[in-house]
Design a protein around this motif. Structure first.
Motif, PDB file in Angstrom:
ATOM      1  N   LEU A  63       7.567  -9.343 -18.968  1.00  0.00           N
ATOM      2  CA  LEU A  63       8.985  -9.688 -18.957  1.00  0.00           C
ATOM      3  C   LEU A  63       9.673  -9.259 -17.670  1.00  0.00           C
ATOM      4  CD1 LEU A  63       9.858  -8.500 -22.587  1.00  0.00           C
ATOM      5  CD2 LEU A  63       9.325 -10.840 -21.840  1.00  0.00           C
ATOM      6  N   ASN A  64       9.206  -8.201 -17.080  1.00  0.00           N
ATOM      7  CA  ASN A  64       9.856  -7.652 -15.897  1.00  0.00           C
ATOM      8  C   ASN A  64       8.871  -6.742 -15.186  1.00  0.00           C
ATOM      9  OD1 ASN A  64      11.791  -7.076 -13.996  1.00  0.00           O
ATOM     10  ND2 ASN A  64      13.153  -5.968 -15.362  1.00  0.00           N
ATOM     11  N   ARG A  65       9.104  -6.537 -13.883  1.00  0.00           N
ATOM     12  CA  ARG A  65       8.209  -5.717 -13.082  1.00  0.00           C
ATOM     13  C   ARG A  65       8.919  -5.268 -11.821  1.00  0.00           C
ATOM     14  NH1 ARG A  65       2.298  -5.635 -11.646  1.00  0.00           N
ATOM     15  NH2 ARG A  65       2.155  -5.189  -9.420  1.00  0.00           N
ATOM     16  N   THR A  66       8.615  -4.060 -11.381  1.00  0.00           N
ATOM     17  CA  THR A  66       9.067  -3.588 -10.080  1.00  0.00           C
ATOM     18  C   THR A  66       7.914  -2.873  -9.396  1.00  0.00           C
ATOM     19  OG1 THR A  66      10.876  -2.458  -8.914  1.00  0.00           O
ATOM     20  CG2 THR A  66       9.957  -1.330 -10.830  1.00  0.00           C
ATOM     21  N   ASP A  67       7.882  -2.942  -8.057  1.00  0.00           N
ATOM     22  CA  ASP A  67       6.818  -2.344  -7.257  1.00  0.00           C
ATOM     23  C   ASP A  67       7.425  -1.580  -6.087  1.00  0.00           C
ATOM     24  OD1 ASP A  67       4.015  -4.081  -7.903  1.00  0.00           O
ATOM     25  OD2 ASP A  67       5.873  -5.171  -8.260  1.00  0.00           O
ATOM     26  N   ILE A  68       6.780  -0.495  -5.705  1.00  0.00           N
ATOM     27  CA  ILE A  68       7.127   0.186  -4.466  1.00  0.00           C
ATOM     28  C   ILE A  68       5.850   0.591  -3.746  1.00  0.00           C
ATOM     29  CG2 ILE A  68       9.321   1.077  -5.358  1.00  0.00           C
ATOM     30  CD1 ILE A  68       7.940   3.875  -5.477  1.00  0.00           C
ATOM     31  N   ASP A  69       5.974   0.845  -2.439  1.00  0.00           N
ATOM     32  CA  ASP A  69       4.921   1.463  -1.656  1.00  0.00           C
ATOM     33  C   ASP A  69       5.444   2.789  -1.131  1.00  0.00           C
ATOM     34  OD1 ASP A  69       3.142  -0.610  -1.985  1.00  0.00           O
ATOM     35  OD2 ASP A  69       3.581  -1.550  -0.055  1.00  0.00           O
ATOM     36  N   ILE A  70       4.645   3.824  -1.243  1.00  0.00           N
ATOM     37  CA  ILE A  70       4.952   5.097  -0.593  1.00  0.00           C
ATOM     38  C   ILE A  70       4.029   5.231   0.606  1.00  0.00           C
ATOM     39  CG2 ILE A  70       4.844   7.608  -0.801  1.00  0.00           C
ATOM     40  CD1 ILE A  70       6.015   7.384  -3.545  1.00  0.00           C
ATOM     41  N   ILE A  71       4.635   5.285   1.791  1.00  0.00           N
ATOM     42  CA  ILE A  71       3.908   5.339   3.052  1.00  0.00           C
ATOM     43  C   ILE A  71       3.826   6.803   3.488  1.00  0.00           C
ATOM     44  CG2 ILE A  71       3.867   4.587   5.449  1.00  0.00           C
ATOM     45  CD1 ILE A  71       5.631   2.193   4.536  1.00  0.00           C
ATOM     46  N   VAL A  72       2.624   7.301   3.628  1.00  0.00           N
ATOM     47  CA  VAL A  72       2.405   8.695   3.999  1.00  0.00           C
ATOM     48  C   VAL A  72       1.936   8.740   5.447  1.00  0.00           C
ATOM     49  CG1 VAL A  72       1.089  10.784   3.500  1.00  0.00           C
ATOM     50  CG2 VAL A  72       1.841   9.299   1.628  1.00  0.00           C
ATOM     51  N   GLY A  73       2.644   9.497   6.253  1.00  0.00           N
ATOM     52  CA  GLY A  73       2.311   9.570   7.667  1.00  0.00           C
ATOM     53  C   GLY A  73       2.427   8.209   8.317  1.00  0.00           C
ATOM     54  N   ALA A  74       1.395   7.780   9.028  1.00  0.00           N
ATOM     55  CA  ALA A  74       1.395   6.474   9.693  1.00  0.00           C
ATOM     56  C   ALA A  74       1.099   5.338   8.727  1.00  0.00           C
ATOM     57  CB  ALA A  74       0.381   6.475  10.835  1.00  0.00           C
ATOM     58  N   GLY A  75       0.699   5.661   7.484  1.00  0.00           N
ATOM     59  CA  GLY A  75       0.400   4.628   6.506  1.00  0.00           C
ATOM     60  C   GLY A  75      -0.956   3.979   6.742  1.00  0.00           C
ATOM     61  N   ALA A  76      -1.268   3.005   5.877  1.00  0.00           N
ATOM     62  CA  ALA A  76      -2.505   2.233   6.010  1.00  0.00           C
ATOM     63  C   ALA A  76      -2.207   0.936   6.747  1.00  0.00           C
ATOM     64  CB  ALA A  76      -3.099   1.948   4.629  1.00  0.00           C
ATOM     65  N   THR A  77      -3.238   0.184   7.047  1.00  0.00           N
ATOM     66  CA  THR A  77      -3.062  -1.099   7.725  1.00  0.00           C
ATOM     67  C   THR A  77      -3.220  -2.239   6.734  1.00  0.00           C
ATOM     68  OG1 THR A  77      -5.411  -1.190   8.275  1.00  0.00           O
ATOM     69  CG2 THR A  77      -3.925  -0.166   9.881  1.00  0.00           C
ATOM     70  N   ASP A  78      -2.644  -3.398   7.094  1.00  0.00           N
ATOM     71  CA  ASP A  78      -2.793  -4.616   6.309  1.00  0.00           C
ATOM     72  C   ASP A  78      -2.300  -4.449   4.872  1.00  0.00           C
ATOM     73  OD1 ASP A  78      -4.000  -5.819   8.515  1.00  0.00           O
ATOM     74  OD2 ASP A  78      -5.964  -5.075   7.909  1.00  0.00           O
ATOM     75  N   ILE A  79      -1.151  -3.815   4.706  1.00  0.00           N
ATOM     76  CA  ILE A  79      -0.561  -3.635   3.382  1.00  0.00           C
ATOM     77  C   ILE A  79       0.455  -4.739   3.143  1.00  0.00           C
ATOM     78  CG2 ILE A  79       0.839  -2.135   1.918  1.00  0.00           C
ATOM     79  CD1 ILE A  79      -1.890  -1.052   2.347  1.00  0.00           C
ATOM     80  N   PRO A  80       0.297  -5.575   2.121  1.00  0.00           N
ATOM     81  CA  PRO A  80       1.300  -6.602   1.826  1.00  0.00           C
ATOM     82  C   PRO A  80       2.578  -5.986   1.306  1.00  0.00           C
ATOM     83  CG  PRO A  80      -0.356  -6.524   0.112  1.00  0.00           C
ATOM     84  CD  PRO A  80      -0.831  -5.614   1.199  1.00  0.00           C
ATOM     85  N   ALA A  81       3.683  -6.708   1.454  1.00  0.00           N
ATOM     86  CA  ALA A  81       4.974  -6.234   0.955  1.00  0.00           C
ATOM     87  C   ALA A  81       4.919  -6.107  -0.558  1.00  0.00           C
ATOM     88  CB  ALA A  81       6.081  -7.193   1.363  1.00  0.00           C
ATOM     89  N   PRO A  82       5.715  -5.193  -1.154  1.00  0.00           N
ATOM     90  CA  PRO A  82       5.644  -4.977  -2.594  1.00  0.00           C
ATOM     91  C   PRO A  82       5.856  -6.235  -3.422  1.00  0.00           C
ATOM     92  CG  PRO A  82       6.860  -3.218  -1.553  1.00  0.00           C
ATOM     93  CD  PRO A  82       6.584  -4.235  -0.481  1.00  0.00           C
ATOM     94  N   ALA A  83       6.734  -7.140  -2.989  1.00  0.00           N
ATOM     95  CA  ALA A  83       7.042  -8.308  -3.800  1.00  0.00           C
ATOM     96  C   ALA A  83       5.953  -9.363  -3.762  1.00  0.00           C
ATOM     97  CB  ALA A  83       8.361  -8.929  -3.334  1.00  0.00           C
ATOM     98  N   SER A  84       4.967  -9.221  -2.886  1.00  0.00           N
ATOM     99  CA  SER A  84       4.011 -10.294  -2.676  1.00  0.00           C
ATOM    100  C   SER A  84       2.782 -10.208  -3.565  1.00  0.00           C
ATOM    101  CB  SER A  84       3.559 -10.315  -1.209  1.00  0.00           C
ATOM    102  OG  SER A  84       2.809  -9.166  -0.917  1.00  0.00           O
ATOM    103  N   LEU A  85       2.558  -9.056  -4.218  1.00  0.00           N
ATOM    104  CA  LEU A  85       1.370  -8.909  -5.050  1.00  0.00           C
ATOM    105  C   LEU A  85       1.668  -9.320  -6.476  1.00  0.00           C
ATOM    106  CD1 LEU A  85      -0.324  -5.579  -3.952  1.00  0.00           C
ATOM    107  CD2 LEU A  85      -0.905  -7.916  -3.332  1.00  0.00           C
ATOM    108  N   ALA A  86       0.809 -10.129  -7.069  1.00  0.00           N
ATOM    109  CA  ALA A  86       0.950 -10.517  -8.472  1.00  0.00           C
ATOM    110  C   ALA A  86       0.105  -9.601  -9.329  1.00  0.00           C
ATOM    111  CB  ALA A  86       0.499 -11.966  -8.672  1.00  0.00           C
TER     112      ALA A  86
END
Length: 271
Positions: A231-254
């Protein structure tokens, strides 16, 4: 609030093949949970990445849990797009029950579930709410998934839209009536929240988290009906330090083929 992993362990019950229907949810960045933050004391509202749909409001945020003095701050380090940035490194003193823990990061993740934020929904027990915690520091995901309210007992802060800041009620899971008290709270209220640290889940197979490693960790919060339809969903990314590479935006993952953990069970999913 302190979370004890033993409260949610048990044998696996998985549900799969879930339909999705949350595409029209309204996303709010840096928003305030309806109507307050009700866990603990001194915790400010705001900084949540919120989605509202079908009377249900779901919120996630990051927060600085351990500053240089080992104290919490209402510092959310939101980037305004569903991502939150924190320095790598372990907490200087850790939690009181795990002092100087090498696996305690300086940041917490906090979640808020309101199953009736606008008067058109129901109580917490009328739905299923699943939290996903990513333990893969790289561009992939390795989710620990928790069915938040289908547990024997948990120390969530629970209340209604009228509950004041810090005034949520928690079941005493050590009491003989803990399980029934928790079930009653879930069935009669619409607001549940908690503040958790990766350290709380430092059990196999999720015992390899290193707070000193740069990475990007995804968190999702999903609401489903009795038929397993999202019915509903929310997503976040927590970036630690420099973060990882090739991470899609939170809204783009199903959320595809999500397995659920019922009755406080944990499972892993790697992509």
């Amino acid at each position: 609030m302190k979370y004890i992993p033993a409260v949610i362990m048990g044998g696996a019950i998985a549900l799969s093949g879930l339909a999705l229907s949350g595409a029209n949810a309204t996303t709010i960045f840096d928003g305030g949970a309806t109507d307050e933050v009700i866990f603990g004391s001194g915790n400010a509202n705001g900084g949540f990445t919120l989605n509202r749909r079908d009377g249900i409001e779901l919120g996630l945020r990051g927060k600085l849990r351990f500053n240089a003095s080992n104290n919490p701050e209402n510092t959310f380090n939101s980037n305004g797009d569903g991502t939150y940035s924190f320095n790598a490194g372990a907490a200087p003193g850790g939690f009181s029950f795990a002092p100087n823990s090498p696996t305690t990061p300086v940041w917490n993740f906090e979640w808020s579930v309101n199953s009736n934020y606008d008067g058109t929904g129901g109580n917490l027990g009328d739905y299923q709410f699943v939290l996903g915690i990513d333990f893969d520091a790289g561009s992939g995901t390795n989710f620990l998934e928790i069915d938040l309210f289908n547990l024997p007992c948990a120390d969530h802060a629970i209340g209604t839209n009228a509950t004041a800041n810090g005034a949520g009620i928690s079941a005493d899971c050590s009491a003989p009536s803990g399980a029934s008290d928790f079930a009653t709270l879930v069935s009669q209220n619409n607001l549940g929240q908690n503040s958790w640290n990766m350290e709380f889940f430092n059990n196999a197979p999720f015992d390899g988290f290193d707070p000193n490693v740069d990475g990007t960790y995804r968190f999702f919060l999903s609401a489903l009906d009795e038929q397993g339809t999202e019915l509903n969903r929310t997503d976040i990314d927590i970036i630690v330090g420099a973060g990882a590479t090739d991470i899609p935006a939170p809204a783009s993952l199903a959320l595809l083929g999500m397995g659920l953990v019922g009755f406080g069970i944990m499972r892993r999913r790697r992509s």
